[in-house]
Design a protein around this motif. Structure first.
Motif, PDB file in Angstrom:
ATOM      1  N   PRO A 197       0.794  -1.234   0.000  1.00  0.00           N
ATOM      2  CA  PRO A 197       0.000   0.000   0.000  1.00  0.00           C
ATOM      3  C   PRO A 197       0.828   1.286   0.000  1.00  0.00           C
ATOM      4  O   PRO A 197       0.264   2.369   0.118  1.00  0.00           O
ATOM      5  CB  PRO A 197      -0.808  -0.112   1.299  1.00  0.00           C
ATOM      6  N   TYR A 251      -0.290   4.336  -2.031  1.00  0.00           N
ATOM      7  CA  TYR A 251      -1.505   4.954  -1.477  1.00  0.00           C
ATOM      8  C   TYR A 251      -1.165   5.772  -0.232  1.00  0.00           C
ATOM      9  O   TYR A 251      -1.626   6.899  -0.065  1.00  0.00           O
ATOM     10  CB  TYR A 251      -2.539   3.877  -1.116  1.00  0.00           C
ATOM     11  N   HIS A 252      -0.342   5.181   0.649  1.00  0.00           N
ATOM     12  CA  HIS A 252       0.012   5.883   1.889  1.00  0.00           C
ATOM     13  C   HIS A 252       0.761   7.187   1.599  1.00  0.00           C
ATOM     14  O   HIS A 252       0.589   8.179   2.304  1.00  0.00           O
ATOM     15  CB  HIS A 252       0.868   4.979   2.790  1.00  0.00           C
ATOM     16  N   VAL A 304      -1.744   9.729   0.828  1.00  0.00           N
ATOM     17  CA  VAL A 304      -2.414  10.174   2.059  1.00  0.00           C
ATOM     18  C   VAL A 304      -1.540  11.220   2.761  1.00  0.00           C
ATOM     19  O   VAL A 304      -2.034  12.277   3.182  1.00  0.00           O
ATOM     20  CB  VAL A 304      -2.716   8.978   2.985  1.00  0.00           C
ATOM     21  N   VAL A 318     -13.817  17.905  10.793  1.00  0.00           N
ATOM     22  CA  VAL A 318     -12.970  17.257   9.788  1.00  0.00           C
ATOM     23  C   VAL A 318     -11.761  16.603  10.453  1.00  0.00           C
ATOM     24  O   VAL A 318     -11.052  17.238  11.228  1.00  0.00           O
ATOM     25  CB  VAL A 318     -12.489  18.275   8.733  1.00  0.00           C
ATOM     26  N   ASP A 319     -11.561  15.328  10.136  1.00  0.00           N
ATOM     27  CA  ASP A 319     -10.347  14.619  10.547  1.00  0.00           C
ATOM     28  C   ASP A 319      -9.467  14.543   9.302  1.00  0.00           C
ATOM     29  O   ASP A 319      -9.805  13.865   8.328  1.00  0.00           O
ATOM     30  CB  ASP A 319     -10.721  13.219  11.049  1.00  0.00           C
ATOM     31  N   GLU A 370      -8.421  11.067   7.960  1.00  0.00           N
ATOM     32  CA  GLU A 370      -9.599  10.332   7.505  1.00  0.00           C
ATOM     33  C   GLU A 370     -10.037  10.818   6.115  1.00  0.00           C
ATOM     34  O   GLU A 370     -10.309  10.010   5.219  1.00  0.00           O
ATOM     35  CB  GLU A 370     -10.720  10.568   8.524  1.00  0.00           C
ATOM     36  N   PHE A 371     -10.065  12.135   5.931  1.00  0.00           N
ATOM     37  CA  PHE A 371     -10.472  12.672   4.635  1.00  0.00           C
ATOM     38  C   PHE A 371      -9.426  12.362   3.569  1.00  0.00           C
ATOM     39  O   PHE A 371      -9.764  12.074   2.412  1.00  0.00           O
ATOM     40  CB  PHE A 371     -10.718  14.190   4.718  1.00  0.00           C
ATOM     41  N   ILE A 406      -7.479   9.741   3.419  1.00  0.00           N
ATOM     42  CA  ILE A 406      -7.642   8.327   3.055  1.00  0.00           C
ATOM     43  C   ILE A 406      -8.841   8.176   2.112  1.00  0.00           C
ATOM     44  O   ILE A 406      -8.780   7.474   1.101  1.00  0.00           O
ATOM     45  CB  ILE A 406      -7.822   7.457   4.323  1.00  0.00           C
ATOM     46  N   LEU A 407      -9.930   8.873   2.437  1.00  0.00           N
ATOM     47  CA  LEU A 407     -11.131   8.811   1.604  1.00  0.00           C
ATOM     48  C   LEU A 407     -10.839   9.320   0.195  1.00  0.00           C
ATOM     49  O   LEU A 407     -11.180   8.669  -0.801  1.00  0.00           O
ATOM     50  CB  LEU A 407     -12.245   9.645   2.243  1.00  0.00           C
ATOM     51  N   GLY A 443      -8.541   6.861  -1.928  1.00  0.00           N
ATOM     52  CA  GLY A 443      -9.284   5.717  -2.457  1.00  0.00           C
ATOM     53  C   GLY A 443     -10.286   6.136  -3.518  1.00  0.00           C
ATOM     54  O   GLY A 443     -10.344   5.542  -4.599  1.00  0.00           O
ATOM     55  N   ALA A 444     -11.059   7.177  -3.212  1.00  0.00           N
ATOM     56  CA  ALA A 444     -12.105   7.620  -4.140  1.00  0.00           C
ATOM     57  C   ALA A 444     -11.506   8.071  -5.467  1.00  0.00           C
ATOM     58  O   ALA A 444     -12.025   7.745  -6.540  1.00  0.00           O
ATOM     59  CB  ALA A 444     -12.911   8.757  -3.510  1.00  0.00           C
ATOM     60  N   ALA A 502      -8.738   7.079  -6.852  1.00  0.00           N
ATOM     61  CA  ALA A 502      -8.293   5.887  -7.595  1.00  0.00           C
ATOM     62  C   ALA A 502      -9.458   5.291  -8.380  1.00  0.00           C
ATOM     63  O   ALA A 502      -9.329   4.957  -9.563  1.00  0.00           O
ATOM     64  CB  ALA A 502      -7.707   4.847  -6.634  1.00  0.00           C
ATOM     65  N   GLY A 503     -10.615   5.179  -7.719  1.00  0.00           N
ATOM     66  CA  GLY A 503     -11.769   4.583  -8.380  1.00  0.00           C
ATOM     67  C   GLY A 503     -12.390   5.486  -9.431  1.00  0.00           C
ATOM     68  O   GLY A 503     -12.803   5.025 -10.495  1.00  0.00           O
TER      69      GLY A 503
END
Lengths: 209, 209
Positions: A118, A121-122, A125, A145-146, A149-150, A152-153, A156-157, A159-160
């Motif tokens: 990963p 991805y990291h 982030v 807001v964290d 957390e955002f 990471i979201l 991933g989002a 990438a998709g």
């Protein structure tokens, strides 16, 4: 005294191989690629290839891990606007830069070569957190807001979104999809007066100058 | 009079092959899979295989296209809550159902076998729109929400979230990531009083009963 140019030549050969590998991985994926296809594309001999890389797997790792290097986002003061700009810059990079495309494809399809890693991805982030922490300092983020957390979201989002956009339109509508992403996440991210000052602008060369 | 049981046997063999193919595609991806691996897994002869499927590519198409069939979301009245439940149901399906995992992997990595085909994504968009239109009728959506735009965003974002979650944790943290997704999109989607009544609940068997 002879070592300098020889070293330079070695660096150039290595770069040519990585670039050729990116072309082949982008077009054929990991399994469809072969060392001989990459050698052909780079115009290097077997000896030249094996001096630098021992296997297709090693080459794939290098291309995947260099993702951050391939994305040369122009320097500027970090803020929420700059985070938005970075996403459009990345869309442009995917549309125009084969190194970025290949490294992203390998990061997505990496189940094909060894253990899942990963790291790519990291690193995204961490990059995104950098902008979000700056936005926080500037008072641009809502209390809830964290940042991580955002980040990471979004990683991933994104990438998709680019996968779907690629399959549906060859990534032509990727900017449009980013506009939608920000439309549906900004209300949870920033107060109304901050949102009002933000601009959605697809990246262009002129903007960088 | 003999045709009935023979037909039944043929249907069973076909199902066994599709299931075996899903296992192999999930584990090896498209390129790493082979007809002989799939035959071994299904316990069918070459004759049995070729009666039903002529090629690995044909099998991959079938597994990919059956994605909606593989996801048997329990019937219920459509609403925003049900849309949220569907995303957690899909997370559970990915964690536990090899047919779903394989069809999703093939839809993501399909560059490997023939022309890109966005059908699996478009079907998800239609599914999600169905729930969003119902939510609209129930007065659960804000005026600015464009149902199809949000459905396209969620389809792409979900694909990427589950990829990152898979690579980082074998999809163990997928529910957590969905909670984050809804945290950062609901404020743009629904008025505060609607949001307040929504529940984030990871799918469990008991819930279905």
């Amino acid at each position: 005294m002879m070592t300098e140019p020889r070293q330079q030549r070695a660096v150039k050969t290595r770069e040519a191989i990585v670039y050729a590998a990116a072309h082949v991985f982008d077009e054929c994926g990991y399994s469809g690629a072969s060392i001989s296809k990459i050698m052909d594309h780079a115009g290097v001999t077997q000896g030249g290839m094996y001096f630098h890389f021992k296997s297709k797997q090693e080459l794939a790792r290098v291309v995947m891990e260099k993702q951050q290097e391939f994305v040369a986002f122009p320097v500027g003061e970090a803020s929420l606007q700059r985070l938005i700009d970075l996403t459009f810059f990345m869309a442009h990079a995917l549309q125009t830069n084969v190194l970025v495309r290949a490294s992203v494809r390998l990061a997505v399809e990496q189940g094909e070569f060894g253990k899942p890693d990963p790291t790519a991805y990291h690193e995204w982030v961490d990059q995104l957190c950098f902008f979000l922490y700056a936005a926080r300092e500037r008072g641009e983020l809502l209390d809830e807001v964290d940042e991580r957390e955002f980040a990471i979201l979004l990683t991933g989002a994104f990438a998709g979104m680019q996968i779907y956009s690629n399959i549906a339109t060859g990534r032509e509508d990727l900017n449009e999809r980013l506009v939608a992403w920000w439309k549906y996440t900004l209300p949870a991210l920033a107060p109304a007066h901050v949102q009002a000052a933000l601009v959605m602008r697809p990246y262009s060369r002129e903007q960088a100058a």
